[in-house]
Write an enzyme that holds these catalytic residues in place. Structure first.
Site, PDB file in Angstrom:
ATOM      1  N   ARG A 142       4.832   0.174  -8.244  1.00  0.00           N
ATOM      2  CA  ARG A 142       6.222  -0.163  -9.080  1.00  0.00           C
ATOM      3  C   ARG A 142       7.319   0.846  -8.921  1.00  0.00           C
ATOM      4  NH1 ARG A 142       2.076  -2.840 -12.582  1.00  0.00           N
ATOM      5  NH2 ARG A 142       2.657  -5.203 -12.744  1.00  0.00           N
ATOM      6  N   LYS A 169      -5.399   6.333 -12.308  1.00  0.00           N
ATOM      7  CA  LYS A 169      -3.995   6.256 -13.032  1.00  0.00           C
ATOM      8  C   LYS A 169      -4.082   5.147 -13.807  1.00  0.00           C
ATOM      9  CE  LYS A 169      -0.982   3.692 -11.577  1.00  0.00           C
ATOM     10  NZ  LYS A 169       0.256   2.726 -11.714  1.00  0.00           N
ATOM     11  N   GLN A 179      -2.836 -11.822 -14.601  1.00  0.00           N
ATOM     12  CA  GLN A 179      -2.896 -10.330 -15.289  1.00  0.00           C
ATOM     13  C   GLN A 179      -1.289 -10.158 -15.526  1.00  0.00           C
ATOM     14  OE1 GLN A 179      -4.859  -8.211 -11.974  1.00  0.00           O
ATOM     15  NE2 GLN A 179      -3.271  -6.667 -12.577  1.00  0.00           N
ATOM     16  N   MET A 190       1.476   7.814  -7.714  1.00  0.00           N
ATOM     17  CA  MET A 190       1.750   7.120  -6.790  1.00  0.00           C
ATOM     18  C   MET A 190       1.560   5.590  -7.541  1.00  0.00           C
ATOM     19  SD  MET A 190       2.063   7.815  -3.315  1.00  0.00           S
ATOM     20  CE  MET A 190       2.073   9.662  -2.771  1.00  0.00           C
ATOM     21  N   SER A 191       2.489   4.455  -7.336  1.00  0.00           N
ATOM     22  CA  SER A 191       2.373   3.127  -7.707  1.00  0.00           C
ATOM     23  C   SER A 191       3.529   2.359  -6.875  1.00  0.00           C
ATOM     24  CB  SER A 191       2.729   3.310  -9.386  1.00  0.00           C
ATOM     25  OG  SER A 191       3.067   2.004  -9.851  1.00  0.00           O
ATOM     26  N   GLN A 239      -7.982   0.321 -17.359  1.00  0.00           N
ATOM     27  CA  GLN A 239      -8.190  -0.645 -16.297  1.00  0.00           C
ATOM     28  C   GLN A 239      -9.861  -0.343 -15.821  1.00  0.00           C
ATOM     29  OE1 GLN A 239      -5.991  -3.155 -13.211  1.00  0.00           O
ATOM     30  NE2 GLN A 239      -7.121  -1.184 -12.019  1.00  0.00           N
ATOM     31  N   PHE A 246       0.822  -1.225   0.160  1.00  0.00           N
ATOM     32  CA  PHE A 246      -0.083   0.048  -0.020  1.00  0.00           C
ATOM     33  C   PHE A 246       0.841   1.086  -0.042  1.00  0.00           C
ATOM     34  CE2 PHE A 246      -3.292  -2.635   2.293  1.00  0.00           C
ATOM     35  CZ  PHE A 246      -3.737  -3.151   1.211  1.00  0.00           C
ATOM     36  N   GLY A 295      -2.041   6.449  -2.413  1.00  0.00           N
ATOM     37  CA  GLY A 295      -2.973   6.249  -3.528  1.00  0.00           C
ATOM     38  C   GLY A 295      -3.829   5.010  -2.935  1.00  0.00           C
ATOM     39  N   HIS A 296      -3.671   3.964  -2.437  1.00  0.00           N
ATOM     40  CA  HIS A 296      -4.268   3.023  -1.833  1.00  0.00           C
ATOM     41  C   HIS A 296      -5.062   3.636  -0.719  1.00  0.00           C
ATOM     42  CE1 HIS A 296      -1.267  -0.035  -3.731  1.00  0.00           C
ATOM     43  NE2 HIS A 296      -2.511  -0.405  -4.232  1.00  0.00           N
TER      44      HIS A 296
END
Ligand code: PAF
Length: 286
Positions: A187, A149, A61, A184-185, A153, A33, A36-37
């Site tokens: 990754r 973002k 995925q 925010m990611s 999806q 997390f 963003g989450h």
């Protein structure tokens, strides 16, 4: 906060809430997390009496050459953060519970899955749509929240929910950004310090396009070219795609005459990052 791992237990949890007239919002995540989450979890509180967060790194995925094996994970930290955000239930199913032996059904949201990220990641949106449909069936939420973002999806999931008659309100939440604009990611943790500095260029490129539009530029070709030149002026940057098109149907347009999606996928070293903005036409005739 309840922690639920088994599918029948998750169903029973939601059923109990609904039996006493409570509404349920679901925030599907793959964990690790960040702000963003947390923003999605907080927004979920405003939509329903109870908030369920699912934490499941969905193998369906990820392509064979993608980052499934190294996707960041820290369940203890996630649990603490979700509890602090006021989440009522964290649903953490096992892979073999979600995809038991013999599992073979896939959901294919056909046209919306083809372009943008779908072109470089065949099967990705099938995997996303399938797991989200399963989560809807298991959790039975009234509302589900997703970050903008991942714009494609969000559109794939909206379409799937309509096409398959899921009685779930799909809510898109604005992208949460670092102070320098980087979306925010999870990754982002793959970036080293130098790459992290470079990664700011995605947001800067979106801002450049927004300014061009605001000053009257309407040609998508010229906007794409300016964005491409800007990104390629940064060291170590490779472009996955630059897309300008209709935000609902995800098909390219030539001119910005109404709200137009600009979506980017950019490689910074070995990390693929995405971001997007909705461009609005500025005053004509400039
Ligand atoms: O955006 C994500 O984290 C994932 O794609 C999702 C929606 C949780 C499905 O696995």
């Amino acid at each position: 906060m309840d922690i639920v791992r088994a599918i029948p237990e998750m169903r029973a949890w939601s059923r109990r809430r609904k039996a006493v007239g409570e509404t349920v919002a679901l925030v599907p995540t793959m964990g690790y997390f960040h702000q963003g989450h947390l923003a999605l979890m907080q927004a979920a509180r405003r939509h329903a009496r109870r908030v369920v967060v699912s934490l499941f790194v969905n193998p369906a995925q990820f392509g064979p050459a993608e980052d499934l094996e190294r996707y960041p994970s820290d369940h203890d930290r996630d649990r603490r953060m979700a509890a602090a955000a006021g989440v009522d239930c964290l649903f953490v199913p096992a892979v073999d519970a979600m995809y038991p032996e013999g599992h073979q059904t896939r959901i294919d949201v056909r046209e919306l899955s083809l372009g943008l990220c779908g072109a470089a990641r065949p099967g990705h949106f099938q995997g996303v749509a399938t797991v989200v449909a399963k989560l809807f069936n298991i959790v039975q939420p009234d509302t589900a929240l997703f970050g903008q973002k991942d714009f494609q999806q969000l559109q794939v999931i909206r379409r799937m929910a309509v096409d398959l008659d899921f009685p779930v309100e799909i809510v898109g939440h604005p992208t949460v950004r670092e102070p320098d604009g980087l979306a925010m990611s999870s990754r982002n943790t793959y970036l080293d310090a130098r790459e992290r500095g470079t990664a700011q260029c995605l947001f800067e490129a979106l801002e450049l396009a927004r300014r061009l539009c605001a000053s009257g530029e309407r040609s998508c070709g010229r906007i794409a070219l300016a964005v491409e030149r800007f990104l390629l002026s940064r060291p170590g940057v490779r472009i996955g795609y630059i897309f300008l098109g209709d935000p609902g149907r995800l098909i390219p347009v030539r001119e910005v005459t109404g709200p137009t999606l600009l979506a980017l996928a950019v490689w910074i070293g070995g990390t693929r990052l995405i971001d997007n903005v909705l461009l609005e036409p500025g005053p004509a005739g400039h």
